[in-house]
Design an enzyme around this catalytic site. Structure first.
Site, PDB file in Angstrom:
ATOM      1  N   GLY A  45       0.888  -1.216  -0.012  1.00 35.50           N
ATOM      2  CA  GLY A  45      -0.063   0.087  -0.073  1.00 35.50           C
ATOM      3  C   GLY A  45       0.869   1.351  -0.034  1.00 35.50           C
ATOM      4  O   GLY A  45       0.192   2.372  -0.487  1.00 35.50           O
ATOM      5  N   ASP A 101       0.702   3.682   4.450  1.00 35.81           N
ATOM      6  CA  ASP A 101      -0.401   4.106   3.898  1.00 35.81           C
ATOM      7  C   ASP A 101      -1.252   4.555   4.882  1.00 35.81           C
ATOM      8  O   ASP A 101      -1.838   5.808   4.554  1.00 35.81           O
ATOM      9  CB  ASP A 101      -1.091   3.126   2.842  1.00 35.81           C
ATOM     10  CG  ASP A 101      -1.220   1.694   3.215  1.00 35.81           C
ATOM     11  OD1 ASP A 101      -1.091   1.696   4.682  1.00 35.81           O
ATOM     12  OD2 ASP A 101      -1.656   0.836   2.755  1.00 35.81           O
ATOM     13  N   ASP A 104      -4.409   2.627  11.525  1.00 38.41           N
ATOM     14  CA  ASP A 104      -5.842   2.102  11.825  1.00 38.41           C
ATOM     15  C   ASP A 104      -5.579   2.009  13.271  1.00 38.41           C
ATOM     16  O   ASP A 104      -5.446   2.766  14.263  1.00 38.41           O
ATOM     17  CB  ASP A 104      -6.263   1.219  11.205  1.00 38.41           C
ATOM     18  CG  ASP A 104      -7.861   0.887  11.117  1.00 38.41           C
ATOM     19  OD1 ASP A 104      -8.490   1.811  11.348  1.00 38.41           O
ATOM     20  OD2 ASP A 104      -8.094  -0.006  11.010  1.00 38.41           O
ATOM     21  N   VAL A 155     -11.260   3.493   3.147  1.00 36.38           N
ATOM     22  CA  VAL A 155     -10.916   4.337   2.116  1.00 36.38           C
ATOM     23  C   VAL A 155      -9.998   3.482   1.199  1.00 36.38           C
ATOM     24  O   VAL A 155      -9.434   2.350   1.413  1.00 36.38           O
ATOM     25  CB  VAL A 155     -10.115   5.518   2.357  1.00 36.38           C
ATOM     26  CG1 VAL A 155     -11.106   6.371   3.232  1.00 36.38           C
ATOM     27  CG2 VAL A 155      -8.922   5.225   3.420  1.00 36.38           C
ATOM     28  N   ASP A 161      -6.314  -0.524  -0.881  1.00 36.35           N
ATOM     29  CA  ASP A 161      -7.033  -1.434  -2.108  1.00 36.35           C
ATOM     30  C   ASP A 161      -8.279  -1.929  -1.273  1.00 36.35           C
ATOM     31  O   ASP A 161      -8.520  -1.920   0.082  1.00 36.35           O
ATOM     32  CB  ASP A 161      -6.013  -2.603  -2.055  1.00 36.35           C
ATOM     33  CG  ASP A 161      -6.019  -3.549  -0.785  1.00 36.35           C
ATOM     34  OD1 ASP A 161      -5.409  -3.144   0.129  1.00 36.35           O
ATOM     35  OD2 ASP A 161      -6.517  -4.807  -0.788  1.00 36.35           O
TER      36      ASP A 161
HETATM   37  P1  XMP Z   1      -3.504  -1.436  11.737  1.00 34.95           P
HETATM   38  O1  XMP Z   1      -4.832  -1.616  12.181  1.00 34.95           O
HETATM   39  O2  XMP Z   1      -2.682  -2.564  11.883  1.00 34.95           O
HETATM   40  O3  XMP Z   1      -3.942  -1.376  10.094  1.00 34.95           O
HETATM   41  O4  XMP Z   1      -3.225  -0.179  11.985  1.00 34.95           O
HETATM   42  C1  XMP Z   1      -3.040  -0.848   9.293  1.00 34.95           C
HETATM   43  C2  XMP Z   1      -3.472  -1.792   8.063  1.00 34.95           C
HETATM   44  O5  XMP Z   1      -5.023  -2.001   7.904  1.00 34.95           O
HETATM   45  C3  XMP Z   1      -5.286  -1.786   6.547  1.00 34.95           C
HETATM   46  N1  XMP Z   1      -6.287  -0.745   6.367  1.00 34.95           N
HETATM   47  C4  XMP Z   1      -7.167  -0.080   5.337  1.00 34.95           C
HETATM   48  N2  XMP Z   1      -6.674  -0.404   4.016  1.00 34.95           N
HETATM   49  N3  XMP Z   1      -8.452   1.026   3.481  1.00 34.95           N
HETATM   50  C5  XMP Z   1      -7.641   0.225   3.205  1.00 34.95           C
HETATM   51  O6  XMP Z   1      -7.672  -0.038   2.000  1.00 34.95           O
HETATM   52  C6  XMP Z   1      -8.809   1.480   4.895  1.00 34.95           C
HETATM   53  O7  XMP Z   1      -9.378   2.158   5.030  1.00 34.95           O
HETATM   54  C7  XMP Z   1      -7.726   0.889   5.784  1.00 34.95           C
HETATM   55  N4  XMP Z   1      -7.862   0.838   7.112  1.00 34.95           N
HETATM   56  C8  XMP Z   1      -6.642   0.019   7.687  1.00 34.95           C
HETATM   57  C9  XMP Z   1      -4.053  -1.169   5.741  1.00 34.95           C
HETATM   58  O8  XMP Z   1      -3.509  -2.411   4.982  1.00 34.95           O
HETATM   59  C10 XMP Z   1      -3.033  -1.021   6.634  1.00 34.95           C
HETATM   60  O9  XMP Z   1      -1.623  -1.229   6.435  1.00 34.95           O
HETATM   61 MG    MG Z   2      -1.280  -1.887   4.414  1.00 35.35          MG
END
Ligand code: XMP
Ligand code: MG
Length: 182
Positions: A45, A101, A104, A155, A161
């Site tokens: 990402g 990217d 979360d 998003v 993705d």
């Molecule tokens: P954590 O929870 O470990 O998550 O901080 C990070 C990873 O979760 C995915 N992620 C998303 N991917 N849209 C996406 O396409 C989103 O809104 C989203 N939120 C979390 C992402 O792979 C990131 O590296």
């Molecule tokens: Mg990611």
């Protein structure tokens, strides 16, 4: 089929991303002057953000890559996050800038930082295109460089993705509901 037709709204435009990357690159040039940072891009990402951000940097820097994902049989695992690609650079004494990217819950980065710390770098900082602080469960993950703080919405675009698609979009947007139901 045109992927743009499945986007309900654009949260961050191409122009906003470009402008913010120029600002962050200036800051990074200053902070990492004479440090030859190792730009550690978290696949997949972070690819577009890594390119957009570093093309405006003027100091010497190196690139490397790492891949971490939710655990499903990778080679190194910690908690439920698996690391399937490790950087090939000797990290000892290096100033690492992790490029992500989106942050979360913070679980992925917390695992990545723990693994990297064991390899004795001089420093580790985080640059993320997007931050969803409202979702954070790992309190010690504090990115020093943040592109945009966004609300708690799923998003896509600019590397992000849905089922491996939409990564190439030049902006960050929210998918139409019907796309998830297909
Ligand atoms: P954590 O929870 O470990 O998550 O901080 C990070 C990873 O979760 C995915 N992620 C998303 N991917 N849209 C996406 O396409 C989103 O809104 C989203 N939120 C979390 C992402 O792979 C990131 O590296
Ligand atoms: Mg990611």
């Amino acid at each position: 089929m045109n992927l743009n037709d499945n986007i309900k709204k654009i949260l961050v435009t191409q122009e906003q991303i470009e402008k913010r990357c120029i600002e962050l690159a200036k800051e990074l040039d200053k902070d990492y002057c004479d440090k030859k940072p190792l730009i550690l891009s978290l696949l997949k990402g972070s690819m577009p953000f890594t390119v957009e951000l570093t093309k405006y940097m003027t100091i010497p820097l190196e690139y490397d890559y790492m891949r971490a994902s939710s655990y499903h049989g990778g080679t190194v695992s910690c908690g439920n996050v698996a690391v399937s690609i490790m950087p090939s650079t000797n990290l000892q004494g290096r100033n690492i800038l992790i490029i992500e990217d989106i942050i979360d819950t913070g679980t992925t980065l917390s695992t990545v930082v723990k693994i990297l710390e064991e390899l004795h770098p001089a420093s580790i900082e985080i640059a993320t295109l997007l931050d969803k602080p409202s979702r954070r469960i790992v309190a010690d993950i504090k990115p020093k460089y943040v592109g945009f703080v966004i609300p708690d919405e799923f998003v896509v675009g600019f590397g992000l993705d849905y089922d491996e698609l939409y990564r190439q979009l030049p902006y960050v947007g929210v998918l139409k509901e019907e796309v998830y139901k297909k």
